[in-house]
Every structure is written in structure tokens, then in C-alpha cells.
Design a protein around this motif. Structure first.
Motif, PDB file in Angstrom:
ATOM      1  N   SER A 184      -9.140   9.062  -0.015  1.00 18.35           N
ATOM      2  CA  SER A 184      -9.839  10.215   0.194  1.00 18.35           C
ATOM      3  C   SER A 184     -10.260  10.371   1.625  1.00 18.35           C
ATOM      4  O   SER A 184     -10.409  11.684   2.183  1.00 18.35           O
ATOM      5  CB  SER A 184     -11.413   9.787  -0.741  1.00 18.35           C
ATOM      6  OG  SER A 184     -11.039   9.798  -2.012  1.00 18.35           O
ATOM      7  N   GLY A 185     -10.415   9.468   2.304  1.00 20.33           N
ATOM      8  CA  GLY A 185     -10.435   9.468   3.718  1.00 20.33           C
ATOM      9  C   GLY A 185      -9.453   9.956   4.448  1.00 20.33           C
ATOM     10  O   GLY A 185      -9.579  10.460   5.691  1.00 20.33           O
ATOM     11  N   GLN A 186      -8.138   9.969   3.880  1.00 18.11           N
ATOM     12  CA  GLN A 186      -6.972  10.434   4.378  1.00 18.11           C
ATOM     13  C   GLN A 186      -6.861  12.009   4.324  1.00 18.11           C
ATOM     14  O   GLN A 186      -6.091  12.514   4.915  1.00 18.11           O
ATOM     15  CB  GLN A 186      -5.763   9.897   4.052  1.00 18.11           C
ATOM     16  CG  GLN A 186      -5.600   8.244   4.300  1.00 18.11           C
ATOM     17  CD  GLN A 186      -5.068   8.156   5.799  1.00 18.11           C
ATOM     18  OE1 GLN A 186      -4.083   8.667   5.968  1.00 18.11           O
ATOM     19  NE2 GLN A 186      -6.060   7.401   6.412  1.00 18.11           N
ATOM     20  N   ARG A 187      -7.978  12.562   3.388  1.00 15.86           N
ATOM     21  CA  ARG A 187      -7.910  13.932   3.048  1.00 15.86           C
ATOM     22  C   ARG A 187      -6.554  14.345   2.382  1.00 15.86           C
ATOM     23  O   ARG A 187      -6.264  15.291   2.698  1.00 15.86           O
ATOM     24  CB  ARG A 187      -8.256  14.771   4.384  1.00 15.86           C
ATOM     25  CG  ARG A 187      -9.555  14.314   4.900  1.00 15.86           C
ATOM     26  CD  ARG A 187     -10.622  14.842   4.201  1.00 15.86           C
ATOM     27  NE  ARG A 187     -11.657  14.183   4.735  1.00 15.86           N
ATOM     28  CZ  ARG A 187     -12.983  14.370   4.093  1.00 15.86           C
ATOM     29  NH1 ARG A 187     -13.316  15.064   3.053  1.00 15.86           N
ATOM     30  NH2 ARG A 187     -14.107  13.705   4.568  1.00 15.86           N
TER      31      ARG A 187
ATOM     32  N   LEU B 299      -0.056  10.431   5.199  1.00 17.24           N
ATOM     33  CA  LEU B 299      -0.805   9.283   5.048  1.00 17.24           C
ATOM     34  C   LEU B 299      -0.472   8.509   6.336  1.00 17.24           C
ATOM     35  O   LEU B 299       0.403   8.523   7.116  1.00 17.24           O
ATOM     36  CB  LEU B 299      -0.113   8.500   4.024  1.00 17.24           C
ATOM     37  CG  LEU B 299      -0.168   8.910   2.387  1.00 17.24           C
ATOM     38  CD1 LEU B 299       0.379   8.237   1.571  1.00 17.24           C
ATOM     39  CD2 LEU B 299      -1.826   9.090   2.190  1.00 17.24           C
ATOM     40  N   ARG B 300      -1.604   7.707   6.768  1.00 17.08           N
ATOM     41  CA  ARG B 300      -1.511   6.662   7.995  1.00 17.08           C
ATOM     42  C   ARG B 300      -1.900   5.564   7.556  1.00 17.08           C
ATOM     43  O   ARG B 300      -2.611   5.327   6.530  1.00 17.08           O
ATOM     44  CB  ARG B 300      -2.734   7.368   9.016  1.00 17.08           C
ATOM     45  CG  ARG B 300      -2.089   8.983   9.435  1.00 17.08           C
ATOM     46  CD  ARG B 300      -0.770   8.952  10.341  1.00 17.08           C
ATOM     47  NE  ARG B 300      -0.325  10.316  10.802  1.00 17.08           N
ATOM     48  CZ  ARG B 300       0.547  11.219  10.073  1.00 17.08           C
ATOM     49  NH1 ARG B 300       0.948  10.475   8.898  1.00 17.08           N
ATOM     50  NH2 ARG B 300       0.568  12.204  10.501  1.00 17.08           N
ATOM     51  N   ILE B 301      -1.421   4.463   8.179  1.00 17.16           N
ATOM     52  CA  ILE B 301      -1.646   3.228   8.076  1.00 17.16           C
ATOM     53  C   ILE B 301      -3.029   2.963   8.297  1.00 17.16           C
ATOM     54  O   ILE B 301      -3.541   3.109   9.736  1.00 17.16           O
ATOM     55  CB  ILE B 301      -0.829   2.259   8.831  1.00 17.16           C
ATOM     56  CG1 ILE B 301       0.626   2.345   8.299  1.00 17.16           C
ATOM     57  CG2 ILE B 301      -1.083   0.581   8.598  1.00 17.16           C
ATOM     58  CD1 ILE B 301       1.864   1.646   9.306  1.00 17.16           C
TER      59      ILE B 301
ATOM     60  N   LEU C 100       0.828  -1.209   0.030  1.00 19.93           N
ATOM     61  CA  LEU C 100       0.099   0.036   0.055  1.00 19.93           C
ATOM     62  C   LEU C 100       1.079   1.436   0.098  1.00 19.93           C
ATOM     63  O   LEU C 100       0.539   2.241  -0.782  1.00 19.93           O
ATOM     64  CB  LEU C 100      -0.789  -0.008   0.969  1.00 19.93           C
ATOM     65  CG  LEU C 100      -1.843   1.176   1.428  1.00 19.93           C
ATOM     66  CD1 LEU C 100      -2.903   1.629   0.159  1.00 19.93           C
ATOM     67  CD2 LEU C 100      -2.430   1.112   2.493  1.00 19.93           C
ATOM     68  N   ARG C 101       2.037   1.335   0.594  1.00 21.15           N
ATOM     69  CA  ARG C 101       2.870   2.484   0.617  1.00 21.15           C
ATOM     70  C   ARG C 101       3.330   2.550  -0.563  1.00 21.15           C
ATOM     71  O   ARG C 101       3.481   3.777  -1.016  1.00 21.15           O
ATOM     72  CB  ARG C 101       4.198   2.153   1.726  1.00 21.15           C
ATOM     73  CG  ARG C 101       4.923   3.237   1.909  1.00 21.15           C
ATOM     74  CD  ARG C 101       6.124   2.987   2.559  1.00 21.15           C
ATOM     75  NE  ARG C 101       5.702   2.742   3.960  1.00 21.15           N
ATOM     76  CZ  ARG C 101       5.673   1.613   4.607  1.00 21.15           C
ATOM     77  NH1 ARG C 101       6.403   0.554   4.126  1.00 21.15           N
ATOM     78  NH2 ARG C 101       5.403   1.391   6.233  1.00 21.15           N
ATOM     79  N   GLU C 102       3.570   1.573  -1.382  1.00 20.66           N
ATOM     80  CA  GLU C 102       4.262   1.789  -2.554  1.00 20.66           C
ATOM     81  C   GLU C 102       3.300   2.270  -3.612  1.00 20.66           C
ATOM     82  O   GLU C 102       3.391   3.140  -4.523  1.00 20.66           O
ATOM     83  CB  GLU C 102       4.866   0.521  -3.307  1.00 20.66           C
ATOM     84  CG  GLU C 102       5.350   0.304  -4.784  1.00 20.66           C
ATOM     85  CD  GLU C 102       6.491   1.392  -4.975  1.00 20.66           C
ATOM     86  OE1 GLU C 102       6.407   1.999  -6.143  1.00 20.66           O
ATOM     87  OE2 GLU C 102       7.229   1.941  -3.961  1.00 20.66           O
ATOM     88  N   VAL C 103       1.882   1.576  -3.741  1.00 16.93           N
ATOM     89  CA  VAL C 103       0.702   2.130  -4.530  1.00 16.93           C
ATOM     90  C   VAL C 103       0.585   3.463  -4.206  1.00 16.93           C
ATOM     91  O   VAL C 103       0.365   4.577  -5.019  1.00 16.93           O
ATOM     92  CB  VAL C 103      -0.315   1.281  -4.370  1.00 16.93           C
ATOM     93  CG1 VAL C 103      -1.611   2.184  -5.202  1.00 16.93           C
ATOM     94  CG2 VAL C 103      -0.321  -0.165  -4.896  1.00 16.93           C
TER      95      VAL C 103
END
Length: 391
Positions: free
Chosen positions: A149-152, A104-106, A88-91
Motif C-alpha cells: 500500500s505504501g508503494q502505491r 516496487l522498491r526495496i 519479499l520479491r517472490e511474495v
């Protein structure tokens, strides 16, 4: 008539065919064949101009993962979770510009697992309570978009619109090459780098293309004609000037200039200057040059989504004063519809007041104005930033 219908698509001869009827039938078949050829050619041109394959940016290959736990099975479970986080970090790094990635948060493990479309295990080793493996993970595009989107966080919603790429290779003493086989064309024929947002297609290089475009003197009008033929809104003419090595002290060098014709983000002109590293092949040098141009184009597209910074939400505990529970339920519905409010949690009730946890974006004065808009007042007694694991 000569034919009668038995069933849809089935015909049977009722009378003896005559040369005239056979000739009429032959003409119909010939015209039908011509129409089909024309339609197929038009469809082929349009299909060539559109996405040849799905963007591979949501797939991460060869993720190395390791873990140690109480048992081998527990270690495998932890290693898979680590691989999902790394994937996910790479994407996310492909869709979010570097300056915004720190926001970004996990996600929670359940959300992270639900974002995975497929997992392919290509190698693994379990020794006692330790596990190591090599995985390919494909993430669901919609789930990734919902997470970002949820991470704004400003992010691209997918790859950039495809452009027509026209690579030209120039070497001293040799004619410019676009259509004939050459290492520069082969590199671009491999397709866009899956880790980047920039996407493109090449022209077929048929006789019509050769008649339109002269690589020795590439003209804007010729590029516009190719864009019209292949139905592209933009084209990128990428000229590579390759200087072979003269001796050990003068290694090979490469200058790449890319000119965009048509619509697109960022600068119209991009360039890259590279010098071959020790023992580096010409193919490797050209690949670095192609990647540099694609990387610049991707960064320009990414920045179209980062015009304004995005504020992180804050959570505070407040006391809402002077309202009964039914009145609070009505006010809660109005507050939840406000863009500044991210979440409202009822914590408890006291005499003439309610304890509420509010997650919002902005300052305390902004929040007070939001509450005043529904004729409420509050007192804040704790405040803390939302803390989650960083990506």
C-alpha cells in the motif's frame, strides 16, 4: 423427582429408578444424539466449503543465499538480508501483476526485517569470510499489505475466493473419471499451488455427490446443486482430454478446458493445449496442465486490482511565500490531509517565506491547485523523482 442437583453438571440418584424413568431418560439421550449428529453434519459441510488451511503465498521456501564479507558472521548477516529481499520479491510477485512489478522498491532494512514472521535455516556453510545457506522465510501478511500500500502499487490483498473444483479425466476408450482414483484427481487433490492466487476445494465424492453429478454428461444444474451443498459461490469444471503417445514422432498430448459456473473474474472459459516433452511422464504433463489453468485463473483475479495505473510520487523543494510560522502549521495540517500530498518536510525559514520539501502525486499545476485551496502560493526551485532501489 428422581434427581437432585449437587453442582452444575453433576447429578445423583435419590430414589430407585423405575423402568418408566429409565425409558424416558433413554429417549432424551437418543434425541440428543440425533440432534448432535445433524448439527455435526451441517458444520462439516460448511467447514468443507471454507478455507481448509491458510494460504501459503506469504511463505517462500528453499531460498538459496550467498555472501562474502570481512568475517563469516558479517557474511551471514548480508546473506540473510539478501534472502529477505529475494523472499519479499517472490511474495510481491504473487500479489502484484507483472505489469506493475517494476514500480516496487526495496524497503529499508529495518522495515524489511520487521516484515519477517519467521525464518527457518535448513542448511548453511561458512568457509572463512564466505557464507552460503538455504532458508525458508514466512512474511507477515499485514506487514506485506502495508508495504505494498505504501508503494502505491495495485495489489491483491490475499488469495482469490475459494471455488469448488471438479476435475474430469477423459481418455480415448475409457469412461470419464471424477470420483474414482486417477492421476488428474490426485493432482488436484494436492491443493492449490502456493505461488498462485487461485484457491479451491474438492467435493468429498460421497454417494450423494455421485448421484448428483455424472462426469460423462456434466450439467450446469448438477454443478449448481454441488455448489449449494458445499456453500460455494462458484465452481470450476476442469475437463482434461489425454491422448496417449502413438509412437516416438507422436508424443502424448493434453487438452484442458475449464468452465466456470457462478461468480468470478475474467473469462468464463479457459483452455490449455500441451504436448509432452521428450521423456516427460504423463503425471508431469497433467501437472503442467493443472498449473496452466490455475495460473490463468490467478492472473484474472490479479487484474481486478489493476483497473487504473498508479502514478509514482515526486519530491520538489518549494518556497512558501507570505506566511508566518503559526500560519504554516495550520496550513500544513490541511495539506497533509489531501490525497495528493505524500509528505511535507519543513526545511528552513527566510524573511517572509519558508523552504519546504513536498512529496506529491501529479503535476506541478495539480500541486498549485492544492496549495491555492488553502490560500497559499509557492515557487518551486528544484524537482526530482523519488529514487529507491528497484525490487
Amino acid at each position: 423427582g428422581v434427581y437432585r442437583t449437587l453442582a452444575p453438571g453433576h447429578w445423583v440418584l435419590r430414589e430407585q429408578s423405575t423402568p418408566a424413568t429409565i425409558w424416558a431418560l433413554g429417549r432424551r439421550v437418543l434425541w440428543l444424539a440425533v440432534i448432535l449428529v445433524v448439527l455435526f453434519a451441517a458444520m462439516a459441510d460448511r467447514a468443507w466449503a471454507q478455507t481448509a488451511s491458510l494460504w501459503q503465498g506469504y511463505t517462500v521456501e528453499n531460498i538459496e543465499t550467498k555472501a562474502v564479507a570481512g568475517t563469516g558472521a558479517e557474511a551471514q548477516e548480508q546473506a540473510f538480508r539478501n534472502a529477505r529481499v529475494a523472499g519479499l520479491r517472490e511474495v510481491a510477485s504473487r500479489l502484484v501483476c507483472p505489469e506493475n512489478q517494476a514500480q516496487l522498491r526495496i524497503p529499508a532494512d529495518s522495515q524489511l526485517e520487521a516484515m519477517v514472521q519467521s525464518t527457518e535455516l535448513t542448511d548453511q556453510k561458512i568457509i572463512g569470510s564466505s557464507y552460503s545457506g538455504l532458508l525458508n522465510i514466512a512474511f507477515d501478511p499485514g506487514a506485506v499489505g502495508a508495504y505494498l500500500s505504501g508503494q502505491r502499487v495495485p495489489h491483491a490483498t490475499g488469495p482469490a475466493p475459494r471455488q469448488l473444483a471438479i476435475p474430469i479425466l477423459r481418455e480415448e476408450g475409457s469412461p470419464a473419471l471424477t470420483f474414482d482414483d486417477n492421476p488428474w484427481l490426485r493432482i488436484w487433490s494436492r491443493g492449490p499451488d502456493p505461488t498462485l492466487l487461485q484457491t479451491y476445494d474438492l467435493m468429498r465424492g460421497d454417494e450423494q455427490d455421485r448421484a448428483i453429478f455424472d462426469p460423462e454428461v456434466p450439467s450446469r444444474s448438477a454443478v449448481l446443486s454441488l455448489m449449494e451443498k458445499y456453500d460455494f459461490a462458484a465452481a470450476l469444471v476442469i475437463q482434461a482430454q489425454l491422448t496417449p503417445p502413438l509412437d516416438e514422432e507422436a508424443p502424448a498430448s493434453l487438452y484442458v478446458e475449464a468452465i466456470r459456473i457462478g461468480d468470478g473474474p475474467g473469462e468464463v472459459r479457459r483452455e490449455a493445449n500441451l504436448v509432452a516433452e521428450t521423456d516427460e511422464s504423463i503425471d508431469s504433463l497433467l501437472r503442467r496442465g493443472a498449473f496452466a489453468i490455475q495460473e490463468q485463473a490467478s492472473a484474472a483475479y490479479c487484474r481486478t486490482f489493476t483497473a487504473a495505473p498508479v502514478a509514482l510520487p515526486t519530491t520538489i523543494q518549494i518556497v512558501v511565500i507570505g506566511m508566518d510560522y503559526n500560519g504554516w502549521l495550520q496550513a500544513e495540517a490541511l495539506l497533509s490531509a489531501r490525497q495528493e500530498i505524500r509528505g511535507l518536510t519543513f526545511m528552513g525559514q527566510r524573511e517572509g517565506a519558508f523552504d519546504v520539501s513536498v512529496e506529491f502525486v501529479g503535476g506541478l499545476l495539480d500541486l498549485q491547485q492544492v496549495f491555492r485551496s488553502v490560500r497559499l502560493r509557492f515557487e518551486a526551485y528544484t524537482a526530482q523523482a523519488v529514487v529507491q532501489d528497484a525490487m
